[in-house]
Enzyme design. Structure first.
Site, PDB file in Angstrom:
ATOM      1  N   SER A   6       0.956  -1.285   0.150  1.00  0.00           N
ATOM      2  CA  SER A   6       0.036  -0.159  -0.053  1.00  0.00           C
ATOM      3  C   SER A   6       0.611   1.075  -0.071  1.00  0.00           C
ATOM      4  O   SER A   6       2.142   1.317   0.536  1.00  0.00           O
ATOM      5  CB  SER A   6      -0.902  -0.123   1.177  1.00  0.00           C
ATOM      6  OG  SER A   6      -1.448   1.258   1.323  1.00  0.00           O
ATOM      7  N   LYS A  19       1.852  -3.768   6.717  1.00  0.00           N
ATOM      8  CA  LYS A  19       2.178  -3.747   5.279  1.00  0.00           C
ATOM      9  C   LYS A  19       3.712  -3.211   5.296  1.00  0.00           C
ATOM     10  O   LYS A  19       4.606  -4.340   4.364  1.00  0.00           O
ATOM     11  CB  LYS A  19       1.611  -2.556   4.214  1.00  0.00           C
ATOM     12  CG  LYS A  19       0.145  -2.845   4.134  1.00  0.00           C
ATOM     13  CD  LYS A  19      -0.201  -4.190   3.416  1.00  0.00           C
ATOM     14  CE  LYS A  19      -1.722  -4.310   3.160  1.00  0.00           C
ATOM     15  NZ  LYS A  19      -1.856  -5.854   3.190  1.00  0.00           N
ATOM     16  N   TYR A  65      -2.086  -0.560  10.673  1.00  0.00           N
ATOM     17  CA  TYR A  65      -2.396  -1.053   9.373  1.00  0.00           C
ATOM     18  C   TYR A  65      -1.099  -0.900   8.250  1.00  0.00           C
ATOM     19  O   TYR A  65      -0.572  -1.791   7.630  1.00  0.00           O
ATOM     20  CB  TYR A  65      -3.662  -0.443   8.903  1.00  0.00           C
ATOM     21  CG  TYR A  65      -3.723  -0.674   7.068  1.00  0.00           C
ATOM     22  CD1 TYR A  65      -4.152  -1.959   6.882  1.00  0.00           C
ATOM     23  CD2 TYR A  65      -3.713  -0.060   6.067  1.00  0.00           C
ATOM     24  CE1 TYR A  65      -4.285  -2.497   5.210  1.00  0.00           C
ATOM     25  CE2 TYR A  65      -3.389  -0.215   4.735  1.00  0.00           C
ATOM     26  CZ  TYR A  65      -3.867  -1.430   4.414  1.00  0.00           C
ATOM     27  OH  TYR A  65      -3.926  -1.751   3.302  1.00  0.00           O
TER      28      TYR A  65
END
Ligand SMILES: NC(=O)c1ccc[n+]([C@@H]2O[C@H](COP(=O)([O-])OP(=O)(O)OC[C@H]3O[C@@H](n4cnc5c(N)ncnc54)[C@H](O)[C@@H]3O)[C@@H](O)[C@H]2O)c1
Length: 337
Positions: free
Chosen positions: A124, A152, A148
Site C-alpha cells: 500500500s 504492510k 495497518y
C-alpha cells in the site's frame, strides 16, 4: 499456470480473478469471508463463464495453504488476504498485526515447503512517510502512522528477507494507491461491510440514499481547492497490474516493489464534481474537521511499473465514477440483496 489468490473473494481480488481468467490462467481462491461474500465469486463465474476452485479457510493456516497448493498444482500466489480498515487498526492493533503478519509468514512458509517461487503481495501507499516530496517513487522514505500501514511495511520486510534467504523466490510488492470503481458490468464491486472508510464507496452510498450526506474531512489543505488530493485508480487497471506482475515474477528472481497509481492526483471535491457531472446525481456534502494523519496530497510516480512491468493505468476519472455508480445503483446493498 495456476494461481492461488488468498483473500480471493475481496474487492481487488475478484477484479483480478477476472483478469487472470481472461488471460488464460487457472485460479484457486482462499477466503474466510471475514469481509466478503461467496456471492462475489459466483458472479465472477457467471461473468466469465470460467471455472475455478473455491476454498473457505484462513490464510494464517499454513497446512491448509500447503494442501491447497499441492491439490491444485499452484504455480504462483497473490496474497491479498488481510484486514484493511485504518481506523480499526488503531483501536485493535493486535488483530491487525496477527492477521496481516501471520498470514504473510504462513504464505512464505508454504512456498518454502512446496517449492512455489512466485509471490505478488498487496502492499500500500500507506508504507510511505508523510514528509516525502510528491510524486512518491519506490525509494521515497517509508514510515507509517497507523498499525495497518506498519503491517504492510513489516510484511514487505519479511518478504524481502525471505527472498534473500531463498534465492529462487520471485516476489513483487505492489504498492496500491487508491483503487476505486467497479467492473463495467456492474456485477461486482466494492461492498464495505461497515461504514465505508474510503471516499468513493461513501459517495456511492450517499448517492443511493443509504447515507444522508458526505462529510468532507478538511477544506484547508494546501491543494487547489483546500480538500485532500489522492491518486485514484480504476480497480480494473489495478487488476491488470497483477497479471503484469505475475509475468514479471516468472522471468525474474529476488524482490521488487512497484507503485500502482495513475500519477495524477484528484481532490475530494474533484471526485464529487466528476461523480455529479458524469452520473447526473447530486451528492449532498458538509465540510467537517480534518482527520488526524491525513496528508495534503499523495500521488504516485508510476514510471517504474511502466518501464519494468509494461503496466500503465488506462482508465480516467469518468470511468472510475461511472463504473462505481453503475455497481452501487444495481446493487444498493452490495452482495446482500
Ligand atoms: N482497497 C484499498 O484501498 C487498498 C489499498 C492498498 C492496499 N490494499 C490491500 O489490498 C488487499 C485487498 O484489499 P481489498 O480492498 O480487496 O479488501 P477486501 O477486504 O475486499 O479483501 C480482503 C479479503 O481478504 C479476506 N481475508 C482477510 N483475512 C483473511 C484470512 N486470514 N484468511 C482468508 N481470508 C482473509 C477478506 O475476507 C476479504 O475477502 C488487502 O491486503 C489490502 O490491505 C487495499
Amino acid at each position: 499456470m495456476s494461481i492461488l489468490l488468498t483473500g480471493g473473494a475481496g474487492y481487488i481480488a475478484t477484479h483480478t480473478l477476472i483478469s487472470l481468467l481472461e488471460n488464460g490462467y487457472e485460479a484457486v481462491t482462499l477466503d474466510d469471508y471475514d469481509n466478503s461474500s461467496p456471492e462475489a465469486l459466483r458472479r465472477v463465474r457467471q461473468l466469465t463463464g470460467k471455472e475455478f476452485a473455491v476454498i473457505e479457510g484462513d490464510a494464517q493456516d499454513r497446512e491448509l495453504l500447503v494442501r491447497t497448493i499441492l491439490d491444485y498444482n499452484v504455480d504462483g500466489i497473490i496474497h491479498f488476504a488481510g484486514h484493511k480498515a485504518v481506523g480499526e487498526s488503531v483501536a485493535k492493533p493486535l488483530k491487525y498485526y496477527r492477521n496481516n503478519l501471520t498470514s504473510t509468514i504462513a504464505v512464505l512458509e508454504a512456498m518454502q515447503q512446496t517449492g512455489v517461487r512466485d509471490l505478488i503481495f498487496s502492499s500500500s501507499a500507506a508504507v510511505y512517510a508523510g514528509d516525502n516530496q510528491m510524486p512518491l517513487t519506490e525509494s521515497s522514505r517509508r514510515e507509517c502512522i497507523n498499525p495497518y500501514g506498519w503491517t504492510k511495511y513489516m510484511s514487505e520486510q519479511i518478504i524481502r528477507d525471505a527472498a534473500k534467504a531463498n534465492p529462487e523466490f520471485s516476489c513483487v510488492l505492489l504498492r496500491y494507491f487508491n483503487p476505486v470503481g467497479a467492473h463495467p458490468s456492474g456485477m461486482i464491486g466494492e461492498d464495505p461491510s461497515d461504514v465505508p472508510n474510503n471516499l468513493m464507496p461513501y459517495i456511492c452510498q450517499t448517492a443511493v440514499g443509504l447515507r444522508e450526506r458526505l462529510t468532507v474531512f478538511g477544506s484547508d489543505y494546501r491543494t487547489h481547492d483546500g480538500t485532500g488530493v489522492r491518486d485514484y485508480l480504476h480497480v480494473c487497471d489495478l487488476a491488470d497490474g497483477h497479471v503484469k506482475a505475475l509475468e514479471y515474477a516468472a522471468s525474474h528472481s529476488g524482490c521488487e516493489a512497484f507503485n500502482l497509481g495513475t500519477g495524477t492526483g484528484y481532490s475530494v471535491l474533484d471526485m464529487v464534481k466528476a461523480f455529479e457531472k458524469v452520473n447526473g446525481v447530486k451528492i449532498p456534502y458538509v465540510i467537517g474537521p480534518r482527520r488526524p494523519g491525513d496528508l495534503d496530497e499523495c500521488y504516485a510516480d508510476p514510471s517504474k511499473a511502466e518501464k519494468l512491468l509494461g503496466w500503465k493505468a488506462k482508465r480516467g476519472i469518468e470511468e472510475m465514477v461511472r463504473d462505481g455508480w453503475n455497481w452501487q445503483k444495481k446493487n444498493p446493498r452490495g452482495y446482500r440483496e
